[in-house]
Design a protein around this motif. Structure first.
Motif, PDB file in Angstrom:
ATOM      1  N   ARG A 287       0.825  -1.207   0.000  1.00  0.00           N
ATOM      2  CA  ARG A 287       0.000   0.000   0.000  1.00  0.00           C
ATOM      3  C   ARG A 287       0.862   1.260   0.000  1.00  0.00           C
ATOM      4  NH1 ARG A 287      -4.393  -0.333   4.549  1.00  0.00           N
ATOM      5  NH2 ARG A 287      -4.940   1.661   3.573  1.00  0.00           N
ATOM      6  N   ALA A 288       1.982   1.212   0.716  1.00  0.00           N
ATOM      7  CA  ALA A 288       2.892   2.355   0.737  1.00  0.00           C
ATOM      8  C   ALA A 288       3.491   2.597  -0.653  1.00  0.00           C
ATOM      9  CB  ALA A 288       4.004   2.118   1.756  1.00  0.00           C
ATOM     10  N   LEU A 289       3.801   1.527  -1.362  1.00  0.00           N
ATOM     11  CA  LEU A 289       4.371   1.669  -2.699  1.00  0.00           C
ATOM     12  C   LEU A 289       3.353   2.222  -3.694  1.00  0.00           C
ATOM     13  CD1 LEU A 289       6.583  -1.531  -2.863  1.00  0.00           C
ATOM     14  CD2 LEU A 289       7.384   0.837  -2.919  1.00  0.00           C
ATOM     15  N   ALA A 290       2.086   1.914  -3.488  1.00  0.00           N
ATOM     16  CA  ALA A 290       1.049   2.508  -4.346  1.00  0.00           C
ATOM     17  C   ALA A 290       1.031   4.029  -4.164  1.00  0.00           C
ATOM     18  CB  ALA A 290      -0.312   1.904  -4.010  1.00  0.00           C
ATOM     19  N   ILE A 291       1.232   4.465  -2.914  1.00  0.00           N
ATOM     20  CA  ILE A 291       1.319   5.905  -2.642  1.00  0.00           C
ATOM     21  C   ILE A 291       2.564   6.483  -3.308  1.00  0.00           C
ATOM     22  CG2 ILE A 291       1.685   7.616  -0.817  1.00  0.00           C
ATOM     23  CD1 ILE A 291       0.033   5.737   1.037  1.00  0.00           C
ATOM     24  N   ALA A 292       3.686   5.784  -3.165  1.00  0.00           N
ATOM     25  CA  ALA A 292       4.943   6.261  -3.753  1.00  0.00           C
ATOM     26  C   ALA A 292       4.826   6.419  -5.261  1.00  0.00           C
ATOM     27  CB  ALA A 292       6.076   5.291  -3.411  1.00  0.00           C
ATOM     28  N   GLU A 293       4.207   5.446  -5.901  1.00  0.00           N
ATOM     29  CA  GLU A 293       4.038   5.514  -7.357  1.00  0.00           C
ATOM     30  C   GLU A 293       3.136   6.680  -7.752  1.00  0.00           C
ATOM     31  OE1 GLU A 293       2.839   2.610 -11.124  1.00  0.00           O
ATOM     32  OE2 GLU A 293       2.753   1.847  -9.059  1.00  0.00           O
ATOM     33  N   ARG A 294       2.093   6.899  -6.953  1.00  0.00           N
ATOM     34  CA  ARG A 294       1.149   7.980  -7.258  1.00  0.00           C
ATOM     35  C   ARG A 294       1.828   9.346  -7.214  1.00  0.00           C
ATOM     36  NH1 ARG A 294      -2.678   5.737  -4.753  1.00  0.00           N
ATOM     37  NH2 ARG A 294      -2.598   6.704  -2.703  1.00  0.00           N
ATOM     38  N   TYR A 295       2.771   9.507  -6.283  1.00  0.00           N
ATOM     39  CA  TYR A 295       3.436  10.804  -6.119  1.00  0.00           C
ATOM     40  C   TYR A 295       4.857  10.825  -6.686  1.00  0.00           C
ATOM     41  CZ  TYR A 295      -0.461  12.095  -3.115  1.00  0.00           C
ATOM     42  OH  TYR A 295      -1.711  12.390  -2.630  1.00  0.00           O
TER      43      TYR A 295
END
Length: 278
Positions: A137-145
């Motif tokens: 889930r943290a990596l999904a955030i990282a990819e988004r930003y």
């Protein structure tokens, strides 16, 4: 390698912190939102706060190596993990203002009161499962930003060896997951030969993924001390980093404000000797 420092090393209003950093001859910091009176894990950051931080960084010509987003990624209470993930998204959304693309994280511990203390359940399969869920889930955030997440192997955490760090990198296979390498977190009270092996092995195994390197030390009694005052073989560590072609920051922490000048000089001396012997 450019020597930097945790901004939290210094106290006072953020402008005073920036001034102390600059007076120390340092141009690079690891930032923490606690430096501007917010929680380290802010749920909301007002635009006025961000604009003020950006202005102070510009005024003092400081570069932000990374910003702390540390939370307990395997906290036994799922609500605590949710809180951390919400803060991570808030921090990720602010990185472009800070002109940084790295958020540092702690993989965490099953200890509900202190993520820096080991717990026997850290090594159980369900702890790894929870880590994977949080990391994904943290990596999904990282990819988004479009930011990177830097984790550290630490003896008290679920990722308590460089081998586990390598396993996580392989399993997630994401360009957004990186390593923050801190040699003082690879041992507690082990003998010198074990310490040297873990550092060399860790750098060899994780080298391509290392995005930031830390410089703190650990005494024979296990206490965190300033670089050069403990058991970390800094000539070996820095020589291997240089030999790998590492060009990121070398960020001091675990030291008092009045130790910054001495520690910085020690590190500069070691780096100079390595360069002159090549």
């Amino acid at each position: 390698m450019e020597i930097g420092v945790f901004a939290k090393t210094f106290s006072g209003p953020f402008e005073a912190v920036c001034g102390q950093v600059k007076t120390s001859g340092i141009n690079r910091i690891q930032f923490n939102y606690a430096c501007v009176g917010l929680p380290s894990l802010p749920q909301v950051i007002e635009s006025s706060v961000l604009n003020s931080v950006q202005q102070k960084l510009d005024d003092y010509a400081l570069t932000v190596e990374a910003v702390s987003g540390t939370f307990n990624m395997i906290h036994p209470d799922p609500a605590q993990r949710e809180y951390g993930l919400t803060a991570l998204e808030t921090i990720a959304g602010s990185c472009h203002v800070l002109n940084t693309n790295l958020i540092t994280l702690c993989t965490g511990s099953r200890n509900p009161d202190d993520m820096w203390k080991a717990h026997p359940e850290n090594n159980l399969p369900d702890a790894w499962y929870d880590l994977r869920q949080t990391v994904d889930r943290a990596l999904a955030i990282a990819e988004r930003y479009n930011v990177f997440l830097g984790i550290e192997p630490e003896t008290a955490n679920v990722i308590n060896t460089v081998g586990k760090a390598a396993r996580l990198l392989k399993e997630v296979n994401s360009p957004y997951l990186k390593i923050v390498f801190d040699p003082a977190n690879l041992f507690d009270r082990e003998p010198d030969n074990v310490i040297r092996y873990r550092i060399q092995h860790g750098l060899a195994l994780l080298g391509d993924s290392i995005m930031s390197a830390h410089a703190k030390d650990r005494s024979a009694g296990g206490k965190v001390v300033a670089a050069g005052k403990g058991l970390v073989p800094f000539p070996l560590y820095l020589e291997q980093l240089q030999g790998m072609g590492y060009t990121g920051g070398l960020i001091m922490h675990g030291l008092a404000p009045d130790e910054v000048a001495e520690t910085q000089q020690y590190l500069r001396t070691v780096l100079s000797r390595i360069t002159n012997t090549r």
